[in-house]
Scaffold this motif. Structure first.
Motif, PDB file in Angstrom:
ATOM      1  N   LEU A  35      13.700  14.158  58.263  1.00 17.50           N
ATOM      2  CA  LEU A  35      12.611  13.747  57.709  1.00 17.50           C
ATOM      3  C   LEU A  35      12.153  14.082  59.497  1.00 17.50           C
ATOM      4  O   LEU A  35      10.688  13.654  59.412  1.00 17.50           O
ATOM      5  N   HIS A  36      12.836  12.834  60.297  1.00 16.77           N
ATOM      6  CA  HIS A  36      11.771  12.460  60.879  1.00 16.77           C
ATOM      7  C   HIS A  36      11.261  13.934  62.064  1.00 16.77           C
ATOM      8  O   HIS A  36      10.410  14.763  62.438  1.00 16.77           O
ATOM      9  N   LEU A  37      12.652  14.851  62.196  1.00 14.43           N
ATOM     10  CA  LEU A  37      11.983  16.645  62.697  1.00 14.43           C
ATOM     11  C   LEU A  37      10.707  16.730  61.559  1.00 14.43           C
ATOM     12  O   LEU A  37      10.692  17.934  62.395  1.00 14.43           O
ATOM     13  N   TYR A  38      10.943  16.400  60.365  1.00 14.87           N
ATOM     14  CA  TYR A  38       9.849  17.600  59.890  1.00 14.87           C
ATOM     15  C   TYR A  38       8.384  17.183  59.857  1.00 14.87           C
ATOM     16  O   TYR A  38       7.412  17.424  61.005  1.00 14.87           O
ATOM     17  N   ILE A  39       8.430  15.315  60.655  1.00 17.99           N
ATOM     18  CA  ILE A  39       7.278  14.817  60.495  1.00 17.99           C
ATOM     19  C   ILE A  39       6.834  15.400  62.490  1.00 17.99           C
ATOM     20  O   ILE A  39       5.621  15.668  62.940  1.00 17.99           O
ATOM     21  N   ALA A  40       7.996  14.878  63.632  1.00 20.66           N
ATOM     22  CA  ALA A  40       7.666  15.816  64.531  1.00 20.66           C
ATOM     23  C   ALA A  40       6.909  16.746  64.793  1.00 20.66           C
ATOM     24  O   ALA A  40       6.505  17.147  65.888  1.00 20.66           O
ATOM     25  N   LEU A  77      11.037  12.428  49.347  1.00 20.95           N
ATOM     26  CA  LEU A  77      10.788  12.092  50.536  1.00 20.95           C
ATOM     27  C   LEU A  77       9.763  12.155  51.304  1.00 20.95           C
ATOM     28  O   LEU A  77       9.285  11.890  52.495  1.00 20.95           O
ATOM     29  N   TYR A  78      10.367  13.161  51.220  1.00 18.50           N
ATOM     30  CA  TYR A  78       8.521  14.740  51.838  1.00 18.50           C
ATOM     31  C   TYR A  78       7.909  14.432  51.813  1.00 18.50           C
ATOM     32  O   TYR A  78       6.295  14.882  52.050  1.00 18.50           O
ATOM     33  N   GLY A  79       8.219  14.122  50.220  1.00 21.78           N
ATOM     34  CA  GLY A  79       5.753  13.840  49.996  1.00 21.78           C
ATOM     35  C   GLY A  79       5.693  12.816  50.494  1.00 21.78           C
ATOM     36  O   GLY A  79       4.636  12.799  50.487  1.00 21.78           O
ATOM     37  N   ILE A  80       6.032  11.474  49.939  1.00 28.24           N
ATOM     38  CA  ILE A  80       5.807  10.880  51.176  1.00 28.24           C
ATOM     39  C   ILE A  80       5.022  11.029  52.347  1.00 28.24           C
ATOM     40  O   ILE A  80       4.243  10.752  52.435  1.00 28.24           O
ATOM     41  N   ALA A  81       5.899  12.103  53.127  1.00 30.27           N
ATOM     42  CA  ALA A  81       6.156  11.734  54.114  1.00 30.27           C
ATOM     43  C   ALA A  81       4.298  12.899  54.727  1.00 30.27           C
ATOM     44  O   ALA A  81       3.824  12.384  55.460  1.00 30.27           O
ATOM     45  N   THR A  82       4.994  13.562  53.568  1.00 27.39           N
ATOM     46  CA  THR A  82       3.430  14.306  53.752  1.00 27.39           C
ATOM     47  C   THR A  82       1.927  13.793  53.297  1.00 27.39           C
ATOM     48  O   THR A  82       1.282  14.208  54.315  1.00 27.39           O
ATOM     49  N   ASN A  83       2.354  12.934  52.178  1.00 36.38           N
ATOM     50  CA  ASN A  83       0.715  12.144  52.409  1.00 36.38           C
ATOM     51  C   ASN A  83       0.913  11.799  53.451  1.00 36.38           C
ATOM     52  O   ASN A  83      -0.375  11.249  53.893  1.00 36.38           O
ATOM     53  N   VAL A 142       2.483  23.553  52.721  1.00 33.98           N
ATOM     54  CA  VAL A 142       3.730  24.251  51.895  1.00 33.98           C
ATOM     55  C   VAL A 142       5.004  25.473  52.819  1.00 33.98           C
ATOM     56  O   VAL A 142       6.055  25.823  52.887  1.00 33.98           O
ATOM     57  N   LEU A 143       3.661  25.436  53.519  1.00 32.53           N
ATOM     58  CA  LEU A 143       5.350  26.242  54.748  1.00 32.53           C
ATOM     59  C   LEU A 143       5.414  25.485  55.442  1.00 32.53           C
ATOM     60  O   LEU A 143       6.531  26.385  55.993  1.00 32.53           O
ATOM     61  N   LEU A 144       5.080  24.617  56.103  1.00 34.02           N
ATOM     62  CA  LEU A 144       5.908  23.972  57.188  1.00 34.02           C
ATOM     63  C   LEU A 144       6.526  22.610  56.237  1.00 34.02           C
ATOM     64  O   LEU A 144       8.042  22.947  56.825  1.00 34.02           O
ATOM     65  N   LEU A 145       6.620  22.669  54.796  1.00 32.47           N
ATOM     66  CA  LEU A 145       8.003  22.579  53.392  1.00 32.47           C
ATOM     67  C   LEU A 145       9.324  23.159  53.801  1.00 32.47           C
ATOM     68  O   LEU A 145      10.072  22.579  53.891  1.00 32.47           O
ATOM     69  N   THR A 146       8.421  24.741  53.952  1.00 37.47           N
ATOM     70  CA  THR A 146       9.492  25.480  53.963  1.00 37.47           C
ATOM     71  C   THR A 146      10.003  25.648  55.238  1.00 37.47           C
ATOM     72  O   THR A 146      11.391  25.621  55.131  1.00 37.47           O
ATOM     73  N   ALA A 147       9.152  26.000  56.243  1.00 41.61           N
ATOM     74  CA  ALA A 147       9.922  26.113  57.690  1.00 41.61           C
ATOM     75  C   ALA A 147      10.630  24.980  58.183  1.00 41.61           C
ATOM     76  O   ALA A 147      11.591  24.969  58.655  1.00 41.61           O
ATOM     77  N   ALA A 148       9.967  23.792  58.429  1.00 40.57           N
ATOM     78  CA  ALA A 148      10.198  22.475  58.459  1.00 40.57           C
ATOM     79  C   ALA A 148      11.308  22.047  58.091  1.00 40.57           C
ATOM     80  O   ALA A 148      12.679  21.265  58.317  1.00 40.57           O
ATOM     81  N   GLY A 149      11.309  21.836  56.333  1.00 37.59           N
ATOM     82  CA  GLY A 149      11.825  21.138  55.562  1.00 37.59           C
ATOM     83  C   GLY A 149      12.764  21.363  54.935  1.00 37.59           C
ATOM     84  O   GLY A 149      13.556  21.264  54.290  1.00 37.59           O
ATOM     85  N   GLN A 150      12.673  22.847  54.910  1.00 37.09           N
ATOM     86  CA  GLN A 150      13.434  23.875  54.675  1.00 37.09           C
ATOM     87  C   GLN A 150      14.011  23.099  52.411  1.00 37.09           C
ATOM     88  O   GLN A 150      14.993  23.338  52.292  1.00 37.09           O
TER      89      GLN A 150
END
Lengths: 196, 340
Positions: A35-40, A77-83, A142-150
């Motif tokens: 999750l840190h990677l996605y946010i970073a 968790l990624y939903g919370i982070a995205t918010n 959507v693009l970054l949840l795909t690429a960074a969040g997998q």
């Protein structure tokens, strides 16, 4: 093999954490680094350090409404982070634009490396950052949840609380827009939606 | 690899201190929350929705009842439930934390002093072995190998007596080691060669590249590969490793038994990797890269560790060689070097 080992699903751990709150730390152990990677990736490492902790505190407080039918907690968790990232909308735009301008990517390089400006010459990354900064919020999510969040499109639909069709159309638009900006290069590789 | 993927995969992993800090904050919130317990709603709600949830729930229940009698891991994991999604692994620190947490939850085999720890392993090159370690070292250790004698002697399977273990190398001895990361680090440093002791190194030691962290890593790696260590000790060991600067994630690997693992290493270990199960985070084995070779090979792979009441009958190396006519029966016993 070694006795007594078992792996609980995220859902099982979250359920147990209602009685034993400290069990929730295991959800953190499993998912905090990713999750840190996605946010970073979206806001830079400094913001990510704060937000990842915040995201888990929010998740912990909201754990009683977790949908136990979903064994994997990542979409939640990624939903919370995205918010949380959306609250930093301007920061994110500035972040991408700075990369586009300087070619220096703080998410990748440590401050010491920044001095050398090793990556400054990487025009591909500058183009990419510029293109990302021009996407709409929904498309970038959507693009970054795909690429960074997998995450899969189905997971993204859960994460963002939108219909599956919406994810697909946003993803396609984001890719078309990126392709144009990058001179015909598909940001996710060749072909249309490879997953599902 | 396209640029977007590359841009995402190159992101620096979270700093271990930041990670630990976030965990502490979460735990503080959890402790505050401890008294405000809420009713259990989730499981029944989930079970009503899908069959999948019923099975997952059953696994969870089998797990939570592990206080007195242990639910065998195999049954709990091998349900008809779809495989749980793999956790995304992005750093060695994460893998080692997960390994520590898994070890921390493992049931201790708790052998009696008169029992044996049986470790089944392979070298990954076709050689398999099994070793019976007398818990307190009062009986001979026994090793079964599918080729007992060293090359170029003929190869045949045998049970060989290894004699009695030294007192500082029995399973019981490893039970006496400290099981908190801080105390374990102190023990490692105390027992390290003087030039590798953290805090006691001279400028010359440091200039010579002597690194206490290298010693800690190597020692832990060796101890874990060769022994049954109580789960709490292993949890502490992995926690110690996770704090070493320069640990890094190598990636997914498959062991000779087809088990999916994830490999971690630290800078300066010359390609030597510790591998953990990709799902249970149990230790699987060690891989190393021979000088001049590019890809790593397995040094040892642990298949299972169990407890037995007795060891099979065995022969000494001398008796084995005598029984195969390799040395005369009247030979005095120069080879029985194990005493005590």
């Amino acid at each position: 093999v070694t006795a007594g080992l078992r792996i609980d699903s995220d859902a099982a751990l979250i359920d147990r954490s209602l009685q034993e709150p400290e069990v929730f730390a295991e959800i953190y152990d499993r998912h905090a680094p990713a999750l840190h990677l996605y946010i970073a990736r979206r806001l830079g490492p400094d913001q990510a350090d704060d937000l990842v902790a915040e995201a888990f505190l929010i998740a912990f407080r909201k754990r009683d409404v977790y949908d136990g039918a979903r064994p994997d907690a990542r979409p939640w968790l990624y939903g919370i982070a995205t918010n949380l990232i959306r609250r930093h909308h301007r920061t994110e735009l500035r972040f991408w634009r700075a990369i586009a301008r300087t070619g220096v990517d703080p998410a990748v390089e440590s401050p010491a490396e920044r001095v050398t400006e090793r990556v400054s010459a990487q025009t591909a990354r500058r183009d990419l950052a510029a293109a990302l900064s021009r996407l709409s919020r929904g498309q970038r999510d959507v693009l970054l949840l795909t690429a960074a969040g997998q995450l899969s499109p189905a997971d993204i639909a859960v994460a963002l609380g939108v219909a599956g069709g919406t994810v697909h159309s946003r993803l396609n638009r984001a890719r078309r827009k990126m392709r144009e900006a990058l001179g015909g290069v598909d940001p996710l590789g060749i072909g249309e939606d490879e997953e599902k | 690899v396209n640029e977007l993927e590359k841009m995402c995969s190159e992101v620096r992993p979270i700093d271990p201190d930041v990670l630990a800090n976030g965990r502490r904050r979460l735990q503080a919130a959890a402790i505050k929350n401890q008294r405000a317990r809420r009713p259990r709603l989730l499981l029944t709600g989930a079970a009503a929705v899908t069959g999948v949830a019923v099975v997952v729930g059953a696994v969870a229940v089998a797990g939570t009842g592990s206080g007195t009698h242990h639910a065998p891991a195999k049954i709990a994991v091998k349900t008809t439930a779809p495989a749980l999604p793999e956790i995304k692994l992005v750093s060695a620190v994460q893998v080692l934390h997960l390994a520590a947490s898994a070890a921390g939850k493992e049931r201790d085999l708790n052998p009696r002093n008169d029992q044996f720890i049986v470790i089944k392993e392979t070298d990954g090159r076709g050689g398999t072995g099994e070793t019976w370690h007398s818990e307190d070292g009062s009986k001979n250790d026994i090793s079964y190998s599918n080729s007992c004698l060293p090359h170029p002697m003929p190869s045949f399977p045998c049970y060989q007596s290894l004699g009695k273990a030294y007192s500082y190398d029995t399973p019981a001895y490893y039970r006496t080691l400290p099981t908190t990361p801080a105390a374990l680090t102190a023990w490692l440093d105390k027992t390290a060669p003087p030039d590798m002791r953290a805090g006691q190194q001279t400028a010359e030691d440091k200039a010579a590249g002597k690194d206490p962290n290298q010693y800690r890593w190597k020692t832990i790696e060796d101890m874990v590969s060769d022994n049954y260590l109580p789960p709490k000790l292993r949890a502490a060991m992995y926690a110690v490793l996770s704090k070493i600067p320069g640990v890094s994630l190598v990636g997914n690997v498959t062991d000779p038994y087809g088990r999916k693992g994830v490999a971690v290493t630290m800078a300066g270990r010359g390609g030597e990797q510790m591998v953990f199960d990709r799902r249970t985070f149990a230790f699987l084995g060690v891989r190393g890269t021979d000088p001049g070779k590019k890809s790593p090979t397995w040094d040892s792979v642990v298949l299972s560790i169990t407890v037995a009441d007795s060891a099979p009958p065995s022969q000494t190396l001398q008796q084995i060689m005598q029984s195969h006519g390799l040395i005369p029966k009247t030979d005095p016993s120069p080879l029985s070097h194990h005493k005590k």
